[in-house]
Motif scaffolding. Structure first.
Motif: not given
Ligand SMILES: CC(=O)SCCNC(=O)CCNC(=O)[C@H](O)C(C)(C)COP(=O)(O)OP(=O)(O)OC[C@H]1O[C@@H](n2cnc3c(N)ncnc32)[C@H](O)[C@@H]1OP(=O)(O)O
Length: 374
Positions: A202-204, A210-217
């Motif tokens: 699970q990845f949230v 969102q779209r601030e680069g946190h998912g990638s980090r």
């Protein structure tokens, strides 16, 4: 009776998730994306006028408080039973397998896996076993229902889970921005008996962030942990979403690029099976994702490929499509099968070209010019 629409509400729009800090100040507010697993496929709530549902979370513990208000409620004589919002939602607000008497967790004591900052904002990624974080995790389970299609509760007490929490630290206050759960499966390998194949489950990242680069980090932090751990032989992702696929392609491609995979002298068509195997093992990506990144990189170099190399790329992609859809394709006659593979190949190229537009350019290694001088 007044207009029926006044008594019917979309659950996703009605529910507001409000995160407050420990001082009680509102930090952020957003809506769920999905509520079908709580209120049914239509995601509709009946029987109230001006219905407003607020779930207030106090960060960092994320203990929720439910506030339901309305200006009117259908009378029993109407024959329509209003949705029991309070009772239905309350069942999901906390995981009742966790004892209520549990001591609160101080997030400041949870091991930090990574910190980063931008625009003078500070973030930290914490890593722990869910049982150590049960006091927080019991309240986060509902977010996988709210934001992941097909999401479900995890068994907090299964020691094979690892949890990553992403907090923003604002004036010493920890405010949650997202989280990820990872399940560590056993993986057999002839070189070791304790091999693991973790799967990102699970990845949230919460919508306002969102779209601030946190998912990638967060993804890169987790992958770096996998790469540094010799027990981890390969890692996978469970039932990904389109948005997560994009993130994964982008992050995996950039990592492979920084590992100089695409500038290796052996990264030339046709790709050798030995090279593919050895490089893939080093990246710990599953075979399909590793090949996908290579195919994207080769598509980006298409203009510089010779006719023979283009043919080899076409065959590489078509062979993979064939292997992945073997059961269906084998039921078709030869000409339909070739048509289907050609169509799938064309769609795949179009998809790769779209992805490539968002990726940093590759150096023109292995170009036709170099091939000619061979
Ligand atoms: C295994 C699973 O759980 S699958 C389910 C995954 N989870 C979900 O779908 C739940 C809902 N969605 C989410 O939680 C998030 O949207 C995620 C996890 C999919 C992505 O997280 P994000 O924090 O938005 O990712 P990130 O910011 O790194 O990248 C997203 C986009 O923002 C762009 N971006 C990154 N930083 C910035 C910035 N500073 N300014 C503008 N755009 C930016 C990226 O380039 C990327 O663009 P693209 O979509 O066009 O490729």
């Amino acid at each position: 009776m007044s207009n029926i629409d006044e008594w019917v509400h979309n659950a996703n729009e009605c529910i507001s998730i409000v995160q407050k800090n420990e001082k009680g100040d509102v930090d952020c507010e957003f809506h769920p994306t999905f509520t079908y697993s709580i209120f049914g496929d239509s995601e509709v709530l009946y029987g109230y006028k001006n219905l407003n549902i607020e779930i207030q979370y106090i960060s960092p513990s994320m203990k929720p408080q439910l506030k339901v208000t309305c200006s009117d409620r259908l009378a029993p004589e109407s024959g329509v039973e209003p949705t029991n919002v309070d009772k239905t939602l309350s069942k999901y607000l906390r995981d009742d397998r966790v004892p209520e008497s549990l001591e609160p967790v101080d997030v400041r004591n949870i091991p930090v896996a990574e910190t980063y900052s931008f625009d003078e904002r500070k973030f930290c990624i914490l890593k722990s076993k869910p049982s150590d974080l049960a006091a927080i995790m019991q309240y986060l389970q509902i977010f996988s229902l709210f934001f992941i299609e097909g999401g479900s509760f995890i068994d907090i007490f299964d020691p094979k889970w690892t949890i990553y929490l992403l907090y923003e630290i604002k004036e010493e206050q920890y405010c949650l921005r997202g989280y990820c759960t990872v399940y560590h499966y056993y993986k057999w390998d002839k070189t070791r008996t304790d091999g693991e194949r973790p799967r990102i489950s699970q990845f949230v990242i919460f919508p306002p962030f969102q779209r601030e680069g946190h998912g990638s980090r967060l993804y890169n932090t987790i992958v770096n942990i996998f790469l540094e751990d010799p027990k981890i032989l390969e890692f996978a992702v469970e039932d990904s979403s389109e948005a997560f696929d994009d993130l994964r392609d982008r992050c995996d491609f950039q990592r492979l690029k920084s590992m100089n995979i695409f500038t290796s002298p052996e990264f030339r068509l046709p790709l050798s099976k030995e090279w593919l195997h050895s490089q893939r093992s080093a990246t710990k990506l599953p075979p399909r994702q590793f090949l996908r990144c290579c195919e994207i990189a080769l598509t980006m170099k298409m203009k510089d490929l010779s006719l023979l190399e283009r043919k080899a790329l076409r065959l590489l992609i078509k062979e993979r499509i064939f292997r992945q859809n073997l059961d269906v394709l084998l039921q078709l006659d030869r000409s339909d099968r070739l048509d289907k593979i050609q169509g799938a190949y064309q769609n795949q190229l179009d998809e790769y070209k779209k992805i490539a537009k968002k990726l940093p350019k590759l150096l023109k290694e292995g170009s036709r010019k170099r091939q000619k001088t061979k």
